[in-house]
Design a protein around this motif. Structure first.
Motif, PDB file in Angstrom:
ATOM      1  N   HIS A   8       5.801  -9.311 -12.418  1.00 39.04           N
ATOM      2  CA  HIS A   8       7.023  -9.889 -11.833  1.00 39.04           C
ATOM      3  C   HIS A   8       7.237  -9.315 -10.440  1.00 39.04           C
ATOM      4  O   HIS A   8       8.055  -8.414 -10.244  1.00 39.04           O
ATOM      5  N   LEU A   9       6.491  -9.836  -9.480  1.00 44.09           N
ATOM      6  CA  LEU A   9       6.570  -9.310  -8.108  1.00 44.09           C
ATOM      7  C   LEU A   9       7.907  -9.641  -7.442  1.00 44.09           C
ATOM      8  O   LEU A   9       8.277  -9.019  -6.450  1.00 44.09           O
ATOM      9  N   GLN A  10       8.622 -10.630  -7.991  1.00 43.63           N
ATOM     10  CA  GLN A  10       9.913 -11.002  -7.410  1.00 43.63           C
ATOM     11  C   GLN A  10      11.006  -9.987  -7.758  1.00 43.63           C
ATOM     12  O   GLN A  10      12.076 -10.004  -7.155  1.00 43.63           O
ATOM     13  N   ASP A  11      10.745  -9.136  -8.733  1.00 46.38           N
ATOM     14  CA  ASP A  11      11.725  -8.120  -9.121  1.00 46.38           C
ATOM     15  C   ASP A  11      11.995  -7.191  -7.933  1.00 46.38           C
ATOM     16  O   ASP A  11      11.068  -6.739  -7.262  1.00 46.38           O
ATOM     17  N   LYS A  12      13.277  -6.891  -7.699  1.00 47.40           N
ATOM     18  CA  LYS A  12      13.636  -6.092  -6.513  1.00 47.40           C
ATOM     19  C   LYS A  12      12.930  -4.750  -6.463  1.00 47.40           C
ATOM     20  O   LYS A  12      12.676  -4.210  -5.385  1.00 47.40           O
ATOM     21  N   ARG A  13      12.596  -4.200  -7.633  1.00 52.57           N
ATOM     22  CA  ARG A  13      11.932  -2.895  -7.655  1.00 52.57           C
ATOM     23  C   ARG A  13      10.548  -2.948  -7.005  1.00 52.57           C
ATOM     24  O   ARG A  13      10.031  -1.946  -6.558  1.00 52.57           O
ATOM     25  N   ILE A  14       9.917  -4.157  -6.979  1.00 50.22           N
ATOM     26  CA  ILE A  14       8.627  -4.313  -6.297  1.00 50.22           C
ATOM     27  C   ILE A  14       8.806  -5.061  -4.986  1.00 50.22           C
ATOM     28  O   ILE A  14       8.180  -4.723  -3.988  1.00 50.22           O
ATOM     29  N   ALA A  15       9.641  -6.090  -5.000  1.00 47.42           N
ATOM     30  CA  ALA A  15       9.794  -6.960  -3.822  1.00 47.42           C
ATOM     31  C   ALA A  15      10.081  -6.138  -2.569  1.00 47.42           C
ATOM     32  O   ALA A  15       9.623  -6.487  -1.476  1.00 47.42           O
ATOM     33  N   HIS A  16      10.805  -5.024  -2.743  1.00 49.26           N
ATOM     34  CA  HIS A  16      11.104  -4.171  -1.590  1.00 49.26           C
ATOM     35  C   HIS A  16       9.864  -3.478  -1.050  1.00 49.26           C
ATOM     36  O   HIS A  16       9.880  -2.970   0.064  1.00 49.26           O
ATOM     37  N   HIS A  17       8.810  -3.410  -1.860  1.00 49.41           N
ATOM     38  CA  HIS A  17       7.582  -2.704  -1.448  1.00 49.41           C
ATOM     39  C   HIS A  17       6.479  -3.661  -0.990  1.00 49.41           C
ATOM     40  O   HIS A  17       5.352  -3.239  -0.770  1.00 49.41           O
ATOM     41  N   LEU A  18       6.775  -4.965  -0.917  1.00 49.84           N
ATOM     42  CA  LEU A  18       5.763  -5.916  -0.445  1.00 49.84           C
ATOM     43  C   LEU A  18       5.826  -5.975   1.085  1.00 49.84           C
ATOM     44  O   LEU A  18       6.899  -5.796   1.650  1.00 49.84           O
ATOM     45  N   MET A  20       3.113  -4.067   1.178  1.00 50.61           N
ATOM     46  CA  MET A  20       2.345  -2.840   0.944  1.00 50.61           C
ATOM     47  C   MET A  20       1.769  -2.771  -0.482  1.00 50.61           C
ATOM     48  O   MET A  20       0.613  -2.406  -0.679  1.00 50.61           O
ATOM     49  N   ALA A  21       2.587  -3.150  -1.471  1.00 52.72           N
ATOM     50  CA  ALA A  21       2.134  -3.057  -2.865  1.00 52.72           C
ATOM     51  C   ALA A  21       0.895  -3.931  -3.097  1.00 52.72           C
ATOM     52  O   ALA A  21      -0.008  -3.555  -3.852  1.00 52.72           O
ATOM     53  N   LEU A  22       0.830  -5.088  -2.417  1.00 51.37           N
ATOM     54  CA  LEU A  22      -0.326  -5.974  -2.600  1.00 51.37           C
ATOM     55  C   LEU A  22      -1.542  -5.466  -1.836  1.00 51.37           C
ATOM     56  O   LEU A  22      -2.684  -5.631  -2.291  1.00 51.37           O
ATOM     57  N   GLU A  23      -1.304  -4.845  -0.693  1.00 54.74           N
ATOM     58  CA  GLU A  23      -2.436  -4.235   0.028  1.00 54.74           C
ATOM     59  C   GLU A  23      -3.041  -3.119  -0.797  1.00 54.74           C
ATOM     60  O   GLU A  23      -4.258  -2.989  -0.910  1.00 54.74           O
ATOM     61  N   ARG A  24      -2.188  -2.314  -1.376  1.00 53.95           N
ATOM     62  CA  ARG A  24      -2.687  -1.211  -2.215  1.00 53.95           C
ATOM     63  C   ARG A  24      -3.400  -1.752  -3.457  1.00 53.95           C
ATOM     64  O   ARG A  24      -4.413  -1.194  -3.896  1.00 53.95           O
ATOM     65  N   ALA A  25      -2.889  -2.850  -4.015  1.00 54.61           N
ATOM     66  CA  ALA A  25      -3.556  -3.469  -5.167  1.00 54.61           C
ATOM     67  C   ALA A  25      -4.957  -3.933  -4.774  1.00 54.61           C
ATOM     68  O   ALA A  25      -5.931  -3.684  -5.495  1.00 54.61           O
ATOM     69  N   ALA A  26      -5.070  -4.579  -3.597  1.00 58.56           N
ATOM     70  CA  ALA A  26      -6.375  -5.062  -3.139  1.00 58.56           C
ATOM     71  C   ALA A  26      -7.340  -3.887  -2.954  1.00 58.56           C
ATOM     72  O   ALA A  26      -8.507  -3.960  -3.359  1.00 58.56           O
ATOM     73  N   CYS A  27      -6.857  -2.799  -2.382  1.00 58.20           N
ATOM     74  CA  CYS A  27      -7.708  -1.608  -2.194  1.00 58.20           C
ATOM     75  C   CYS A  27      -8.177  -1.055  -3.534  1.00 58.20           C
ATOM     76  O   CYS A  27      -9.281  -0.525  -3.649  1.00 58.20           O
TER      77      CYS A  27
END
Ligand SMILES: [Zn+2]
Length: 263
Positions: A8-18, A20-27
């Motif tokens: 649930h990337l739309q959740d504020k707990r993650i959405a605030h970190h996009l 970056m969170a997806l770049e780190r996931a790709a790495c």
């Protein structure tokens, strides 16, 4: 390469970190995320994320926790959005008898309406089920097959239930709950799921994986923050160990299965 089959990337707990969170996931090798909506209030957010990030695959659905807050036109709106977005799957939908003050009939009605929609629009389905396994099997059997595929997300049921579901064609998706060593039952189930029906997911931002050091009583969450897609690698590593294989072979299997389900 791994695919997070449910988050649930739309959740504020993650959405605030996009982003970056997806770049780190790709790495970390997590190449795609299947992002599930939960209610009318977040469907547009999910679609926006899928438009903004090539790695995000959308699903839209009404989660059993939010059934009572639905508007009168929820089903029409859901159908419209799904028709406008032919790639989107249906989810997160399901049954949850573990929450308090639940109207089981109402949950069941909403669940079945969405199963019917998935069938009409030829979409794969992401299903949530807690302490409602009998009702789930009844709903599935009474509403008929789902030819475009379906998964049980963050599976927590018994060995017998896993077999009932896989016999009906389900994909069984495992989350960070398998990293908690005291949960021996789910780890036994994790070892027995057929290769071609196995998926993995984070359910981020919830269900943070645990790191297991020494005896089972000392395992602790890998950090204090929200669960993130990059932590899928911890789940893959632990699941590979449980299934007596290596992470590369396991990733190849689960990635192929997720692609088959979501296209
Ligand atoms: Zn979820």
């Amino acid at each position: 390469m791994l695919i997070d089959a449910h988050c649930h990337l739309q959740d504020k707990r993650i959405a605030h970190h996009l982003p970056m969170a997806l770049e780190r996931a790709a790495c970390a090798g997590v190449e795609k995320q299947v992002c599930c909506g939960t209610s009318e209030s977040d469907w547009q957010e999910v679609l926006k994320l899928a438009q903004s990030y090539a790695t995000v695959h959308p699903c839209l659905g009404l989660h059993p926790w939010y059934v009572t807050a639905r508007s009168r036109q929820w089903l029409v709106l859901l159908e419209e959005l799904l028709i406008q977005h032919p790639m989107a799957g249906l989810g997160e939908i399901g049954l949850d008898h573990a929450i308090q003050d639940v109207d089981r009939n109402d949950q069941d009605l909403v669940f079945r309406e969405q199963l019917a929609l998935a069938r009409t629009l030829h979409r794969p389905v992401s299903i949530h089920c807690r302490r409602a396994w009998k009702a789930l099997l009844t709903a599935l059997d009474e509403t008929g097959p789902l030819p475009d595929g379906w998964m049980i997300h963050s599976f927590s049921g018994s060995m017998e239930m896993m077999q009932e579901l896989t016999r009906r064609g389900a994909y069984i998706s495992l989350s960070g709950s398998i990293t908690r060593q005291h949960r021996q039952r789910i780890r036994n189930v994790a070892a027995a799921i057929p290769d071609h029906q196995l998926l993995i997911e984070t359910d981020a931002p919830d269900i943070i994986p645990y790191s297991i050091k020494g005896d089972a009583n000392t395992c602790t969450p890998i950090n204090d923050g929200p669960n993130l897609p990059e932590y899928l690698v911890h789940i893959a590593r632990e699941l590979a160990a449980i299934r007596d294989t290596n992470t590369e072979a396991l990733s190849a299997i689960t990635t192929r299965n997720t692609r088959r389900l979501f296209g």
